[in-house]
Design a protein around this motif. Sequence first.
Motif, PDB file in Angstrom:
ATOM      1  N   VAL A  57       0.891  -1.232  -0.100  1.00 25.95           N
ATOM      2  CA  VAL A  57       0.060  -0.048   0.166  1.00 25.95           C
ATOM      3  C   VAL A  57       0.814   1.022   0.207  1.00 25.95           C
ATOM      4  CG1 VAL A  57      -1.612   1.407   1.306  1.00 25.95           C
ATOM      5  CG2 VAL A  57      -1.939  -1.124   1.057  1.00 25.95           C
ATOM      6  N   ASN A  58       1.816   1.320   0.901  1.00 27.96           N
ATOM      7  CA  ASN A  58       2.903   2.459   0.945  1.00 27.96           C
ATOM      8  C   ASN A  58       3.449   2.630  -0.415  1.00 27.96           C
ATOM      9  OD1 ASN A  58       2.130   2.596   3.325  1.00 27.96           O
ATOM     10  ND2 ASN A  58       4.044   1.762   4.385  1.00 27.96           N
ATOM     11  N   MET A  59       3.940   1.653  -1.048  1.00 27.30           N
ATOM     12  CA  MET A  59       4.640   1.854  -2.219  1.00 27.30           C
ATOM     13  C   MET A  59       3.586   2.585  -3.545  1.00 27.30           C
ATOM     14  SD  MET A  59       7.260  -1.083  -2.649  1.00 27.30           S
ATOM     15  CE  MET A  59       6.328  -2.560  -2.284  1.00 27.30           C
ATOM     16  N   ILE A  60       2.239   2.018  -3.648  1.00 22.68           N
ATOM     17  CA  ILE A  60       1.325   2.440  -4.444  1.00 22.68           C
ATOM     18  C   ILE A  60       1.000   4.043  -4.133  1.00 22.68           C
ATOM     19  CG2 ILE A  60      -1.024   2.279  -5.179  1.00 22.68           C
ATOM     20  CD1 ILE A  60      -1.106  -0.477  -4.535  1.00 22.68           C
ATOM     21  N   ARG A  61       0.938   4.327  -2.807  1.00 20.06           N
ATOM     22  CA  ARG A  61       0.754   5.633  -2.440  1.00 20.06           C
ATOM     23  C   ARG A  61       1.796   6.729  -2.847  1.00 20.06           C
ATOM     24  NH1 ARG A  61      -3.677   5.508   1.028  1.00 20.06           N
ATOM     25  NH2 ARG A  61      -3.745   4.141   2.765  1.00 20.06           N
ATOM     26  N   LEU A  62       3.017   6.122  -2.705  1.00 22.39           N
ATOM     27  CA  LEU A  62       4.188   6.877  -3.479  1.00 22.39           C
ATOM     28  C   LEU A  62       4.221   7.078  -4.935  1.00 22.39           C
ATOM     29  CD1 LEU A  62       6.935   5.372  -1.247  1.00 22.39           C
ATOM     30  CD2 LEU A  62       6.287   7.653  -1.200  1.00 22.39           C
ATOM     31  N   ALA A  63       3.885   5.698  -5.517  1.00 23.27           N
ATOM     32  CA  ALA A  63       3.780   5.901  -6.993  1.00 23.27           C
ATOM     33  C   ALA A  63       2.886   6.596  -7.586  1.00 23.27           C
ATOM     34  CB  ALA A  63       3.876   4.257  -7.558  1.00 23.27           C
ATOM     35  N   ILE A  64       1.646   6.821  -6.939  1.00 21.92           N
ATOM     36  CA  ILE A  64       0.462   7.636  -7.597  1.00 21.92           C
ATOM     37  C   ILE A  64       0.321   8.975  -7.235  1.00 21.92           C
ATOM     38  CG2 ILE A  64      -0.953   5.439  -7.969  1.00 21.92           C
ATOM     39  CD1 ILE A  64      -2.541   6.271  -5.602  1.00 21.92           C
ATOM     40  N   ALA A  65       1.375   9.241  -6.139  1.00 18.52           N
ATOM     41  CA  ALA A  65       1.309  10.757  -5.674  1.00 18.52           C
ATOM     42  C   ALA A  65       1.174  11.919  -6.798  1.00 18.52           C
ATOM     43  CB  ALA A  65       2.421  10.966  -4.667  1.00 18.52           C
TER      44      ALA A  65
END
Length: 202
Positions: A57-65
């Motif tokens: 989840v954290n990685m997706i949040r970073l990727a879509i920011a």
Amino acid sequence: MKEICLMGGTFDPVHFGHLVVAEEVRQRFHLDKVVFIPAGKPPHKTDKVILDAQHRVNMIRLAIASNPYFEISTIEVERRGLSYTVDTIEQLRRSFQVESIYFITGADAILEILTWKDVERLLSMAYLIAATRPGYDLNNLEETLKSLPTPFMKRILPLEVPALAISSSDIRKRVREGKSIKYLLPESVEGYIYHNNIYVAK
Ligand code: ATP
Ligand code: MG
């Protein structure tokens, strides 16, 4: 009324292949948003060890920011037990109050999807966008679609995308082997992986 697109996957980790497909579909079908849905424990991947959901989840949040059209839903990782796409779509359709739902999946996964629980109900609620991966022969998919009942066929939309030959499994392998993963995924995600010692052999 909104039209949204859901992109399901394990995202272990999210990479530019996922992001470029999502952006292409959003633009192509003039959608209001794309929602990334990391899987909890996918029914078809029960034999696999999947990274802790919080990291994914954290990685997706970073990727879509940096993309205002991209969102994440943690609906599947919060659900206990196995997640079925059809249940997810139903729940999100209610909570987002949308007109149409599109669901992105790799063209290579279509055959598998047709074996899923409640595929009829799934196709009655959502369009399936079959994104082609590099090297994939679109004729294969067209042959498969022709063998389906017409109402099903109409709900499956093949789409050629400038997809990259990037996969999460290759990225995990590269990290394990100490190889570079630069330019395969956003720098923020690359940094997150190294900072948290993810995917290195234990
Ligand atoms: P793994 O290698 O672990 O199977 P993956 O890279 O295929 O991971 P998933 O999380 O399984 O990633 O994929 C989620 C969705 O994105 C699937 O529908 C998959 O077909 C699609 N997808 C993954 N990589 C690409 C890519 N490079 N180009 C186009 N679609 C992709
Ligand atoms: Mg995959």
